[in-house]
Design an enzyme around this catalytic site. Sequence first.
Site, PDB file in Angstrom:
ATOM      1  N   ASP A  78       0.812  -1.228   0.000  1.00 19.32           N
ATOM      2  CA  ASP A  78       0.000   0.000   0.000  1.00 19.32           C
ATOM      3  C   ASP A  78       0.838   1.267   0.000  1.00 19.32           C
ATOM      4  O   ASP A  78       0.459   2.288   0.578  1.00 19.32           O
ATOM      5  CB  ASP A  78      -0.963   0.009   1.211  1.00 19.32           C
ATOM      6  N   LYS A  90       1.703   2.045  -5.162  1.00 21.94           N
ATOM      7  CA  LYS A  90       2.183   1.450  -6.421  1.00 21.94           C
ATOM      8  C   LYS A  90       1.210   1.724  -7.564  1.00 21.94           C
ATOM      9  O   LYS A  90       1.616   2.056  -8.670  1.00 21.94           O
ATOM     10  CB  LYS A  90       2.381  -0.073  -6.258  1.00 21.94           C
ATOM     11  N   GLY A 111      -4.687  -4.309  -3.697  1.00 22.57           N
ATOM     12  CA  GLY A 111      -5.682  -3.276  -3.991  1.00 22.57           C
ATOM     13  C   GLY A 111      -4.898  -2.056  -4.412  1.00 22.57           C
ATOM     14  O   GLY A 111      -4.225  -1.442  -3.591  1.00 22.57           O
ATOM     15  N   HIS A 112      -4.918  -1.753  -5.703  1.00 21.78           N
ATOM     16  CA  HIS A 112      -4.103  -0.660  -6.235  1.00 21.78           C
ATOM     17  C   HIS A 112      -5.009   0.479  -6.684  1.00 21.78           C
ATOM     18  O   HIS A 112      -5.862   0.299  -7.547  1.00 21.78           O
ATOM     19  CB  HIS A 112      -3.234  -1.178  -7.404  1.00 21.78           C
ATOM     20  N   GLN A 165       1.877  -6.112  -3.199  1.00 24.57           N
ATOM     21  CA  GLN A 165       2.348  -6.202  -1.821  1.00 24.57           C
ATOM     22  C   GLN A 165       3.642  -5.377  -1.648  1.00 24.57           C
ATOM     23  O   GLN A 165       3.804  -4.387  -2.332  1.00 24.57           O
ATOM     24  CB  GLN A 165       2.544  -7.665  -1.386  1.00 24.57           C
TER      25      GLN A 165
END
Length: 429
Positions: free
Chosen positions: A13, A16, A40-41, A224
């Site tokens: 988080d 990215k 979750g991007h 990650q």
Amino acid sequence: MANTVIVGTQWGDEGKGKLVDLLSEHADYVVRFQGGNNAGHTMVVGGEKFISHLVPSGILQKKICIIGNGVVVDPEVLLEEIDYLIGKGIDIGPDKLKISEKAHLIMPYHKSLDTARESSDEKKMIGTTGRGIGPCYEDKASRRGIRFVDLINPHIFSEKVKTNIEEKNFLLTRFYKSSALSAEEIIKKYSVYAKRLAPYIADISVFIDKGVKSGKQILFEGAQGTHLDIDHGTYPYVTSSNTISGNACCGAGLGPRDLTDILGIVKAYTTRVGKGPFPTELFDDIGDRIQKKGAEFGATTGRKRRCGWIDMVILRNAVRLNGITGFAVTKLDVLGGLESLNICTGYEYQGRCIDEFPADLDILAECKPIYETVSGWDEDISGIRQYDKLPLNTRKYLRRIEELALTPIHIISVGPGREETILLKNPFA
Ligand code: GDP
Ligand code: IMO
Ligand code: MG
């Protein structure tokens, strides 16, 4: 030709998604190479927010997006994302999205096992995202996995499901006292996914190789972060894949000679979601303030992220493990308004200073961060687009990070939006 890998340097988080979206403008292909929908991007474009779990974050820049063999794919989630993007008018046909025939599928029993295991013993809980990531990688390593190439072969697919379900149901019902799953229902459900996803399945190693040979530029999107890496992270409080840059090659099917830049994404402070050690974690008002101002909630599970000071021990570890050529520092705006900031330069362990990250979690638990305190800044920096316009103390903070990590900062992010960025060096330029 430039092929850049983007990796998280901390515990995920770091931002990215924002950086991949921004830099995709200069890339031809954007490739995910590990992880799954535990990621979750977030991308914010024109004030609108998109969160991607599986589709590479180059999709809004209309680039060819590739899901590599190293990714574990939940087909239901992938189809939801495809449908969502279609609904937004984004072209995501088979010429825009390619899935490796060798990528493994997350099956319903992987999700059931993940949640059953997590709820079986609170003391041993990892705090996973519950998406079946670990059990899917376990099956891959134990050679019971099901790949996309199997999904489109109905005979092999149903044989594999039937064989696997016997063992999984035994575990689920007898060991975890949970409910059994039906092989027939899974086969029926997945045959629908197979029809829809078949046109996207490709030999992506060959596709990428042709691209590289014809001068296409590739952006590899890590998921990650370095300290969630299965080998190098805070094991067992990690995810189940290698998250570091070297895995871009294994997880996409190309050789290391083709990589030119490794961009390490560094949040200006540290966060972690889930359980596990976190030496610079804050339990006071400052931690709360950062959590609120930074809106630190998990993009996948909505859990509150734990917050703490920046930690140079882990950043130096990330530089070495990934071969980082430059940093992108994100969320610098969130630190505005604090009188002073702490930078962790090393750990004190049994009266001596260590500056390498220990593998032994008992040692890590005893480590106390050694802080250097620097002055903060009051100004709102989110509107600034030039490095020289940043307040002096902000620049000093950045310079100190560079000095302590022996790594240059190439990009500074001062807000979630694509344009809220100070670009000092573009890896594709
Ligand atoms: P990722 O998993 O590394 O892609 O990061 P996430 O998307 O899970 O979390 C990063 C969060 O910070 C998202 O909500 C982004 O929109 C947001 N973000 C990214 N860069 C910045 C920044 O420079 N400033 C602020 N305030 N928010 C940012
Ligand atoms: P992005 O790509 C932050 C964490 C989980 C848990 C551990 C294992 O958005 O940075 P898993 O479901 O992978 O078996 O969970 O890893 N985790 C993440 N934390 N960002 C992520 O992805 C994460 N993906 C997994 O919270 O601690
Ligand atoms: Mg995230």
